[in-house]
Design a protein around this motif. Structure first.
Motif, PDB file in Angstrom:
ATOM      1  N   LEU A  83       0.941  -1.064   0.118  1.00  0.00           N
ATOM      2  CA  LEU A  83      -0.278   0.071   0.241  1.00  0.00           C
ATOM      3  C   LEU A  83       1.008   1.277  -0.012  1.00  0.00           C
ATOM      4  O   LEU A  83       0.658   2.294  -0.766  1.00  0.00           O
ATOM      5  CB  LEU A  83      -0.885  -0.031   1.141  1.00  0.00           C
ATOM      6  N   LEU A  84       1.872   1.183   0.698  1.00  0.00           N
ATOM      7  CA  LEU A  84       2.935   2.342   0.889  1.00  0.00           C
ATOM      8  C   LEU A  84       3.676   2.735  -0.568  1.00  0.00           C
ATOM      9  O   LEU A  84       3.317   3.734  -0.921  1.00  0.00           O
ATOM     10  CB  LEU A  84       4.036   2.026   1.976  1.00  0.00           C
ATOM     11  N   LEU A  85       3.940   1.576  -1.258  1.00  0.00           N
ATOM     12  CA  LEU A  85       4.471   1.742  -2.424  1.00  0.00           C
ATOM     13  C   LEU A  85       3.502   2.051  -3.472  1.00  0.00           C
ATOM     14  O   LEU A  85       3.762   3.154  -4.264  1.00  0.00           O
ATOM     15  CB  LEU A  85       5.267   0.496  -2.904  1.00  0.00           C
ATOM     16  N   THR A  86       2.476   1.495  -3.340  1.00  0.00           N
ATOM     17  CA  THR A  86       1.509   2.016  -4.539  1.00  0.00           C
ATOM     18  C   THR A  86       0.822   3.360  -4.414  1.00  0.00           C
ATOM     19  O   THR A  86       0.884   3.906  -5.450  1.00  0.00           O
ATOM     20  CB  THR A  86       0.252   0.891  -4.399  1.00  0.00           C
ATOM     21  N   VAL A  87       0.652   3.853  -3.258  1.00  0.00           N
ATOM     22  CA  VAL A  87       0.058   5.138  -3.090  1.00  0.00           C
ATOM     23  C   VAL A  87       1.201   6.103  -3.458  1.00  0.00           C
ATOM     24  O   VAL A  87       0.770   7.182  -4.416  1.00  0.00           O
ATOM     25  CB  VAL A  87      -0.180   5.442  -1.627  1.00  0.00           C
ATOM     26  N   TRP A  88       2.571   5.808  -3.357  1.00  0.00           N
ATOM     27  CA  TRP A  88       3.447   6.635  -3.631  1.00  0.00           C
ATOM     28  C   TRP A  88       3.432   6.792  -5.254  1.00  0.00           C
ATOM     29  O   TRP A  88       3.636   7.753  -5.826  1.00  0.00           O
ATOM     30  CB  TRP A  88       4.872   6.318  -3.277  1.00  0.00           C
ATOM     31  N   LEU A  89       3.480   5.586  -5.796  1.00  0.00           N
ATOM     32  CA  LEU A  89       3.492   5.385  -7.431  1.00  0.00           C
ATOM     33  C   LEU A  89       2.418   6.318  -8.023  1.00  0.00           C
ATOM     34  O   LEU A  89       2.620   7.026  -8.853  1.00  0.00           O
ATOM     35  CB  LEU A  89       3.311   4.151  -7.707  1.00  0.00           C
ATOM     36  N   ILE A  90       1.085   6.395  -7.253  1.00  0.00           N
ATOM     37  CA  ILE A  90       0.063   6.839  -8.080  1.00  0.00           C
ATOM     38  C   ILE A  90       0.030   8.522  -7.890  1.00  0.00           C
ATOM     39  O   ILE A  90      -0.188   9.169  -8.680  1.00  0.00           O
ATOM     40  CB  ILE A  90      -1.316   6.311  -7.176  1.00  0.00           C
ATOM     41  N   TYR A  91       0.618   8.767  -6.519  1.00  0.00           N
ATOM     42  CA  TYR A  91       0.587  10.265  -6.317  1.00  0.00           C
ATOM     43  C   TYR A  91       1.748  10.951  -7.242  1.00  0.00           C
ATOM     44  O   TYR A  91       1.738  11.991  -7.736  1.00  0.00           O
ATOM     45  CB  TYR A  91       0.750  10.597  -4.716  1.00  0.00           C
ATOM     46  N   ALA A  92       2.940  10.140  -7.355  1.00  0.00           N
ATOM     47  CA  ALA A  92       4.030  10.751  -8.138  1.00  0.00           C
ATOM     48  C   ALA A  92       3.538  10.672  -9.411  1.00  0.00           C
ATOM     49  O   ALA A  92       3.856  11.803 -10.189  1.00  0.00           O
ATOM     50  CB  ALA A  92       5.359   9.798  -7.843  1.00  0.00           C
ATOM     51  N   ALA A  93       3.100   9.799 -10.157  1.00  0.00           N
ATOM     52  CA  ALA A  93       2.371   9.894 -11.424  1.00  0.00           C
ATOM     53  C   ALA A  93       1.492  10.784 -11.687  1.00  0.00           C
ATOM     54  O   ALA A  93       1.416  11.542 -12.664  1.00  0.00           O
ATOM     55  CB  ALA A  93       1.940   8.332 -11.815  1.00  0.00           C
ATOM     56  N   ASP A  94       0.595  11.062 -11.049  1.00  0.00           N
ATOM     57  CA  ASP A  94      -0.526  11.896 -11.034  1.00  0.00           C
ATOM     58  C   ASP A  94       0.169  13.452 -10.910  1.00  0.00           C
ATOM     59  O   ASP A  94      -0.221  14.169 -12.003  1.00  0.00           O
ATOM     60  CB  ASP A  94      -1.459  12.039  -9.927  1.00  0.00           C
ATOM     61  N   ARG A  95       0.945  13.631  -9.875  1.00  0.00           N
ATOM     62  CA  ARG A  95       1.609  15.035  -9.996  1.00  0.00           C
ATOM     63  C   ARG A  95       2.434  15.451 -11.238  1.00  0.00           C
ATOM     64  O   ARG A  95       2.464  16.421 -11.652  1.00  0.00           O
ATOM     65  CB  ARG A  95       2.173  15.222  -8.753  1.00  0.00           C
ATOM     66  N   THR A  96       3.221  14.148 -11.690  1.00  0.00           N
ATOM     67  CA  THR A  96       4.142  14.449 -12.910  1.00  0.00           C
ATOM     68  C   THR A  96       3.455  14.764 -13.990  1.00  0.00           C
ATOM     69  O   THR A  96       3.464  15.645 -14.838  1.00  0.00           O
ATOM     70  CB  THR A  96       4.960  13.215 -13.151  1.00  0.00           C
ATOM     71  N   LEU A  97       2.235  13.974 -14.243  1.00  0.00           N
ATOM     72  CA  LEU A  97       1.235  14.148 -15.546  1.00  0.00           C
ATOM     73  C   LEU A  97       0.595  15.697 -15.352  1.00  0.00           C
ATOM     74  O   LEU A  97       0.477  16.371 -16.655  1.00  0.00           O
ATOM     75  CB  LEU A  97       0.199  13.147 -15.372  1.00  0.00           C
ATOM     76  N   ASP A  98       0.054  16.065 -14.317  1.00  0.00           N
ATOM     77  CA  ASP A  98      -0.197  17.281 -14.159  1.00  0.00           C
ATOM     78  C   ASP A  98       0.979  18.614 -14.519  1.00  0.00           C
ATOM     79  O   ASP A  98       0.612  19.390 -15.172  1.00  0.00           O
ATOM     80  CB  ASP A  98      -0.564  17.937 -12.670  1.00  0.00           C
ATOM     81  N   ALA A  99       2.069  18.242 -14.001  1.00  0.00           N
ATOM     82  CA  ALA A  99       3.315  19.219 -14.558  1.00  0.00           C
ATOM     83  C   ALA A  99       3.638  19.179 -15.815  1.00  0.00           C
ATOM     84  O   ALA A  99       3.782  20.275 -16.338  1.00  0.00           O
ATOM     85  CB  ALA A  99       4.483  18.765 -13.524  1.00  0.00           C
TER      86      ALA A  99
END
Length: 239
Positions: free
Chosen positions: A31-47
Motif C-alpha cells: 500500500l505504501l509503495l502503490t500510493v506513492w506510485l499513484i501520487y507521483a505519477a498524478d503530479r508528474t502528469l499534471d506538471a
C-alpha cells in the motif's frame, strides 16, 4: 509524496484491527509503495500539462527525469511482490481497484473529468486503505466507516485547494462539522474506534480552518495532512 502513503498505511492498520484482520506487513508495504506510485505519477502528469499551481507540482516539473528511474524500479518491485507474495483474494481485490485507478487517470488526464476529481481521489484512497478489510464488511455501519473516511480524504484534497487560493463554493468548516456529526451518529454504537478516529480528524480540519490565516501556506498544507493522522491515537486502544 510521502505524506499520503503514511496516512494510507495508518488507516489500513486501524481498519485491519477494527475488523479483526490478521496483521500483514506485506500488505502495508505494498500500500505504501502503490500510493506513492499513484501520487507521483498524478503530479508528474499534471506538471507535464503545465498545471504547476503548487510547489509540489513545480518539484515534479523540475525533477521528473531524476525520479523516473526510481518510479520504474518501485513499480517493478511492487508488481513482483503483489504477484508472487499476496494471497489470491487480496490480489484480485487489488487488481479491481487498480483498474479503477487506471480509469481515473484516463478520465482526469484526458480532460474528461474535472470537477469531481477530488471526490474520485477520496473514494479511491479510502477503498485502498480499507482493502484488507473488505472481506469483513458486513453491516451498514461497516460501509459507513469507509464512506466517511472517503469524505475526509475528499475534504483534505479540496480544502488544500481552497486554502491555496482556488475558489470553491463550499465551507471546509461546514463539511468538517457534517462529517463529525455523521461519524458520531452512525458509528458510535457499532464502530466506535473508527468513528472516533474520523471524528478526531473532522475536528482537526475544523480547527485548522479557523486558525489557518495565522499560519504560513506551507504550514497549512502540512497540517491538512496531519489532520488525517488520527489513527496514531486510536491504534493503541485496538486489539
Amino acid at each position: 509524496s510521502l505524506d499520503a502513503p503514511v496516512v494510507a498505511v495508518l488507516w489500513q492498520i486501524l481498519f485491519a484491527r477494527c475488523f479483526q484482520v490478521p496483521p500483514d506487513a506485506l500488505a502495508a508495504i505494498l500500500l505504501l509503495l502503490t500510493v506513492w506510485l499513484i501520487y507521483a505519477a498524478d503530479r508528474t502528469l499534471d506538471a507535464w500539462k503545465g498545471e504547476c499551481h503548487s510547489p509540489r507540482h513545480e518539484f515534479y516539473r523540475r525533477r521528473w527525469r531524476d525520479l523516473l528511474p526510481v518510479w520504474v524500479a518501485v513499480l517493478g518491485l511492487t508488481g513482483w511482490l503483489a504477484a508472487e507474495r499476496l494471497s489470491s483474494g487480496l490480489f484480485l481485490r487489488g487488481a479491481i481497484l487498480l483498474a479503477a485507478v487506471g480509469i481515473y487517470f484516463a478520465l482526469v488526464h484526458s480532460g474528461i473529468l474535472r470537477w469531481p476529481k477530488e471526490a474520485a481521489v477520496g473514494v479511491l484512497f479510502a477503498l485502498g486503505a480499507s482493502l484488507v478489510a473488505w472481506g469483513k464488511v458486513k453491516t451498514p455501519a461497516d460501509v459507513a466507516t469507509i464512506l466517511l473516511f472517503s469524505g475526509l480524504c475528499w475534504m483534505n484534497c479540496s480544502a488544500i485547494q481552497k486554502w491555496e487560493g482556488e475558489r470553491l463554493d463550499w465551507s471546509p468548516s461546514a463539511a468538517a462539522t457534517l462529517l463529525a456529526c455523521a461519524a458520531s451518529v452512525l458509528l458510535y454504537a457499532n464502530r466506535p474506534v473508527l468513528g472516533g478516529a474520523e471524528l478526531a480528524s473532522s475536528f482537526a480540519f475544523l480547527l485548522l480552518d479557523r486558525v489557518r490565516r495565522r499560519l504560513s501556506a506551507d504550514a497549512v498544507r502540512v497540517l491538512a495532512d496531519a489532520a488525517l493522522l488520527s489513527p496514531v491515537l486510536f491504534i493503541p486502544v485496538t486489539r
